[in-house]
Scaffold this motif. Structure first.
Motif: not given
Length: 401
Positions: A172-184, A302-308
């Protein structure tokens, strides 16, 4: 100017010009418009977020004639989720995608079996496109290499003993981290600008006769939700102070400007809008734990992939809260939207009725949604429910009307 009647040659030219103008005017009124004004009711203001895209049902043959956005239906699941996913897909297809035919992107940390994919196809429209991919360590699944894994597992075990929901489940922790940033940034999504997240064991209760992807794109929006609730504070004890400090630094550097979107998430007393968390060390309001529930979300990749956004993810990742606490993608996504976008760029899809587990959204107003069948399916989240954040949403929204 002379008041004389034109001579025959001039008169002929004038008649030609007048005929052309008349035909042009008639064409303007008789040919169906190719803009959104043919789809949205006159009393609906697409740029005002409290308004739904359409009232009731449309003849979506017009909408179906438009090109699709670069969107996909995103599913993170496993072979053992087959029955639950088929149930979700059957509902989703009947209410929307059997007509709009957006491709499906299926991700898993284990390879999908051919029998699993064949079974899913039995409930999909003919010719449905299914892309599949693995989420590997290199693509952001699991703890980062620099993290002390034994320490993290001790923290997770302690969370489980103290009653933190899913605190001891590393997946579940893996899923939360993945869906926060890397998935995009997953290669499977490289050709897409939008995603609609679909979970196992969900149902939709209103027919959709327009394209939500297109609605968001045409109205300069980045994100759509239909459930806004509070988070369990014991899962994120240090998240809001961490992001608040990050926000203050960005403001001091002139990289962002404060907006009223942030007020959506500030506590202002117990029971008013979420939890009444005390003020922080800087004297500023604490977190009311409100967030957009990401089990249903339609977002701009593209928002989630953005630098900010990715810089924020990297900053939070280094704080270890995805494993030393149980930071979720929903509160982080919500707070990131408040940092890096305008309030009017997030849309409340009131007309999309949806249920997952015991959380259910049904249109709150009469006449909203198309052929909705949710009123007798179970208790929906009321606007004034103590755990709902819609009242807060509408309060901030009133500033933009």
């Amino acid at each position: 100017m002379s008041g004389r009647i034109p001579q025959d040659g001039s008169r002929s030219k004038l008649l030609t010009i007048l005929s052309f103008l008349l035909l042009t005017s008639l064409a303007f009124f008789l040919v169906p418009s190719r803009t959104s004004t043919s789809l949205w009711p006159k009393d609906s203001a697409p740029l005002v977020v409290r308004d739904i895209p359409v009232a009731g049902c449309l003849n979506d043959e017009i909408e179906l004639d438009y090109p699709r956005e670069k969107g996909c239906i995103l599913i993170l699941g496993r072979n053992e989720d087959e029955d639950e996913l088929k149930s979700s897909l059957l509902s989703f297809e009947s209410m929307f995608n059997a007509r709009y035919k957006y491709p499906y992107c299926l991700l898993s940390d284990t390879p999908f079996k051919a029998s699993f994919l064949a079974s899913l196809r039995t409930v999909l429209h003919e010719g449905a496109v299914i892309h599949t991919g693995l989420v590997t360590h290199e693509q952001g699944w699991g703890m980062p290499d620099w993290m002390d894994k034994e320490e993290a597992r001790r923290k997770m075990k302690a969370m489980g003993k103290s009653g933190v929901q899913y605190g001891e489940k590393e997946s579940y922790h893996n899923m939360c981290r993945f869906y926060t940033g890397p998935f995009a940034n997953h290669p499977l999504l490289a050709g897409f600008d939008w995603y609609w997240r679909l979970e196992p064991s969900v149902k939709f209760f209103c027919k959709l006769t327009y394209d939500p992807f297109r609605f968001l794109a045409q109205n300069n929006k980045l994100y759509g939700f239909n459930i806004a609730v509070i988070e369990n504070i014991n899962t994120i004890p240090t998240l809001f102070p961490t992001i608040s400090e990050y926000r203050n630094d960005l403001i001091k550097k002139g990289e962002i400007q404060p907006t009223d979107f942030w007020k959506m998430f500030e506590a202002d007393g117990w029971g008013n809008h979420g939890w009444g968390e005390p003020a922080g060390k800087d004297g500023k309001p604490g977190y009311n734990t409100c967030h957009f529930w990401t089990n249903f979300e339609i977002g701009n990749l593209n928002f989630l992939r953005g630098k900010q956004y990715q810089d924020l993810f990297e900053h939070l990742d280094r704080k270890k809260g995805f494993y030393h606490e149980r930071w979720g993608d929903a509160p982080i996504r919500s707070l990131a939207l408040a940092l890096f976008s305008n309030f009017t760029q997030t849309h409340f899809f009131e007309d999309i009725a949806y249920v997952h587990d015991t959380w259910m959204h049904c249109p709150l107003r009469d006449g909203i949604g198309c052929e909705c069948e949710c009123k007798d399916k179970g208790p929906a989240i009321g606007e004034d429910a103590w755990y709902s954040c819609l009242a807060r949403w509408k309060e901030i929204n009133a500033l933009h009307v």
